[in-house]
Design a protein around this motif. Sequence first.
Motif, short mmCIF file in Angstrom:
data_model
loop_
_atom_site.label_atom_id
_atom_site.label_comp_id
_atom_site.label_asym_id
_atom_site.label_seq_id
_atom_site.Cartn_x
_atom_site.Cartn_y
_atom_site.Cartn_z
N TRP A 8 0.82 -1.21 0.00
CA TRP A 8 0.00 0.00 0.00
C TRP A 8 0.86 1.26 0.00
CZ3 TRP A 8 -4.64 -0.31 -1.68
CH2 TRP A 8 -5.40 -1.45 -1.46
N GLU A 9 2.02 1.20 0.66
CA GLU A 9 2.93 2.35 0.59
C GLU A 9 3.40 2.58 -0.84
OE1 GLU A 9 5.01 2.03 5.02
OE2 GLU A 9 5.86 0.93 3.33
N ARG A 10 3.73 1.52 -1.55
CA ARG A 10 4.20 1.66 -2.92
C ARG A 10 3.11 2.24 -3.83
NH1 ARG A 10 8.86 -1.45 -3.86
NH2 ARG A 10 9.43 -2.79 -2.11
N PRO A 40 2.04 0.34 6.85
CA PRO A 40 1.93 -0.93 6.13
C PRO A 40 0.53 -1.27 5.65
CG PRO A 40 2.16 -1.32 8.48
CD PRO A 40 2.34 0.15 8.28
N ARG A 41 -0.50 -0.73 6.31
CA ARG A 41 -1.88 -1.08 5.94
C ARG A 41 -2.57 0.09 5.25
NH1 ARG A 41 -4.85 -2.26 11.20
NH2 ARG A 41 -3.84 -0.26 11.68
N LEU A 42 -3.55 -0.23 4.45
CA LEU A 42 -4.34 0.82 3.81
C LEU A 42 -4.98 1.72 4.86
CD1 LEU A 42 -5.66 2.19 1.38
CD2 LEU A 42 -7.45 0.43 1.45
N ALA A 43 -5.43 1.14 5.97
CA ALA A 43 -6.08 1.93 7.02
C ALA A 43 -5.12 2.97 7.59
CB ALA A 43 -6.58 1.01 8.13
N LEU A 87 -2.58 4.53 6.01
CA LEU A 87 -2.46 5.60 5.03
C LEU A 87 -3.76 6.38 4.91
CD1 LEU A 87 -0.46 3.49 2.49
CD2 LEU A 87 0.33 5.68 3.39
N TRP A 88 -4.87 5.69 5.02
CA TRP A 88 -6.17 6.35 4.94
C TRP A 88 -6.29 7.40 6.05
CZ3 TRP A 88 -10.11 4.51 1.45
CH2 TRP A 88 -11.31 5.21 1.53
N ARG A 89 -5.91 7.02 7.27
CA ARG A 89 -5.98 7.97 8.39
C ARG A 89 -5.03 9.13 8.18
NH1 ARG A 89 -6.55 3.24 11.55
NH2 ARG A 89 -4.29 3.14 11.84
N MET A 90 -3.84 8.86 7.65
CA MET A 90 -2.87 9.93 7.42
C MET A 90 -3.45 11.00 6.50
SD MET A 90 0.85 9.84 5.55
CE MET A 90 0.11 9.75 3.91
N VAL A 91 -4.08 10.56 5.41
CA VAL A 91 -4.63 11.51 4.44
C VAL A 91 -5.92 12.14 4.94
CG1 VAL A 91 -5.54 11.75 2.10
CG2 VAL A 91 -3.54 10.30 2.51
N ALA A 92 -6.83 11.31 5.46
CA ALA A 92 -8.16 11.80 5.82
C ALA A 92 -8.14 12.76 7.01
CB ALA A 92 -9.08 10.61 6.14
N ARG A 93 -7.14 12.68 7.86
CA ARG A 93 -7.15 13.54 9.04
C ARG A 93 -7.02 15.03 8.69
NH1 ARG A 93 -1.96 15.03 11.32
NH2 ARG A 93 -0.25 14.26 10.03
N SER A 94 -6.45 15.34 7.52
CA SER A 94 -6.28 16.75 7.18
C SER A 94 -6.84 17.14 5.82
CB SER A 94 -4.79 17.12 7.22
OG SER A 94 -4.06 16.34 6.28
N ALA A 95 -7.41 16.19 5.08
CA ALA A 95 -7.86 16.50 3.71
C ALA A 95 -8.95 17.56 3.69
CB ALA A 95 -8.35 15.22 3.02
N TYR A 96 -9.92 17.46 4.60
CA TYR A 96 -11.01 18.45 4.58
C TYR A 96 -10.53 19.80 5.11
CZ TYR A 96 -15.90 19.98 4.58
OH TYR A 96 -17.08 20.64 4.32
#
Length: 431
Positions: free
Chosen positions: A201-203, A296-299, A301-310
């Motif tokens: 998922w990182e790749r 390592p998991r999609l979850a 990376l999802w949290r990393m992006v979603a926490r500041s996207a809005y």
Amino acid sequence: MGHTAGVAVMAWIAGASLVAWGWLLAGQGFFWRTDVRLPPGTAHEPPDGRTGPVQGRPEPSAEWPSVAVVVPARDEVDVLPVSLPSVLAQAYPGPVEVFLVDDGSTDGTGELARALAAERGGLPLTVTSPGEPAPGWTGKLWAVRHGMALARERTDAEYVLLTDADIAHGPDSLRALVSAARAADLDLVSQMARLRVADFWERLIVPAFVYFFGQLYPFRWVNRPGARTAAAAGGCVLLRRDAAERAGIPERIRHAVIDDVTLARAVQRSGGRRGPGSGRIWLGLADHVDSVRPYPRLADLWRMVARSAYAQLLHSPLLLVGTVLGLALVYLAPPVALVAGLVGGSVPVAALGALAWAVMTGTYLPMLRYYRQPPWTAPLLPFTALLYLLMTVDSAVQHYRGRGAAWKGRTYGAPPSGAGAGAPEEASEGA
């Protein structure tokens, strides 16, 4: 009749996507190129141009300005053994002191930092903790405030390096940053750390993260004197102390969730000896500054992006709708048009979709090379963009549920009107 109308609509959408990619290719600051780096040799030359030693820890020299390194850290025992020794081992010829600010950790981060300094040696380290953030402050900026204040008490450092606890630096990193700042008379120098790309998922997601960031904030626009575009990468920011004081850093940006972009904008607008609004900033990709934090998991990376996207969209429903439509037109329409054209027997629709997808793929290849990823993954960018679209929508949903901008046990709402949180309109230069 209905089939003909559908083909026409799809042709118009595919054509619009191709036009958009034509503009992005040539008119968006060449965002897709990865050659914006610190000038070669800056790690080896002192500010006056005389050659200095590179290996080992040299004796402090008055020819090099003093630096305070501030490291905000919260629950970082997993990454600190790799990152902190690299900071303490900096081969910088001037005076340096490191301040690690333990932001309410519960895992022994502060104790581990002291143990690493005692075991590995290197630059002098002070570990401190400011307690819980005051109302209106994000945790990281509260830690930065405490670290910068302590640095002012202990040193008269000309520069402050703000570096995250998960960032590992090459031995000449600080030397290169200071050399670049002095040579170009910059108030802020920031490098986008090379993020980890070890797992599937990182790749898939990490190179696209940097690619999208560069599209929103083209580095060449950021680095032009007098530019309106401002951005920085919060993991590695060298800041001139007097520029920080003029800009009111960090007090003026204490609400900011996207603190790096907000900091850069404040410095750029503060001006100073060159006049109002003339703060000089620089942002580029790093060669020897790396994030060691695993996702390592999609979850993860999802949290990393979603926490500041809005927050990046200023918590605006209109900007959210525009972003979703824009991502769909630019990234999703080309493969959809190609498939629809092939299935429906429309050569023009398929050709427009294929051409737009090819341009998209070509612009992504330099970033994949930078991250040492195989070029065959470039056509997967539409799928990755779809994931980012869903992450952005989820960020808005979590915000309205009261769980927006959550990170390590803290949740931050929208800042008060006028407070910084990052501003996508800063990237509209030339549009």
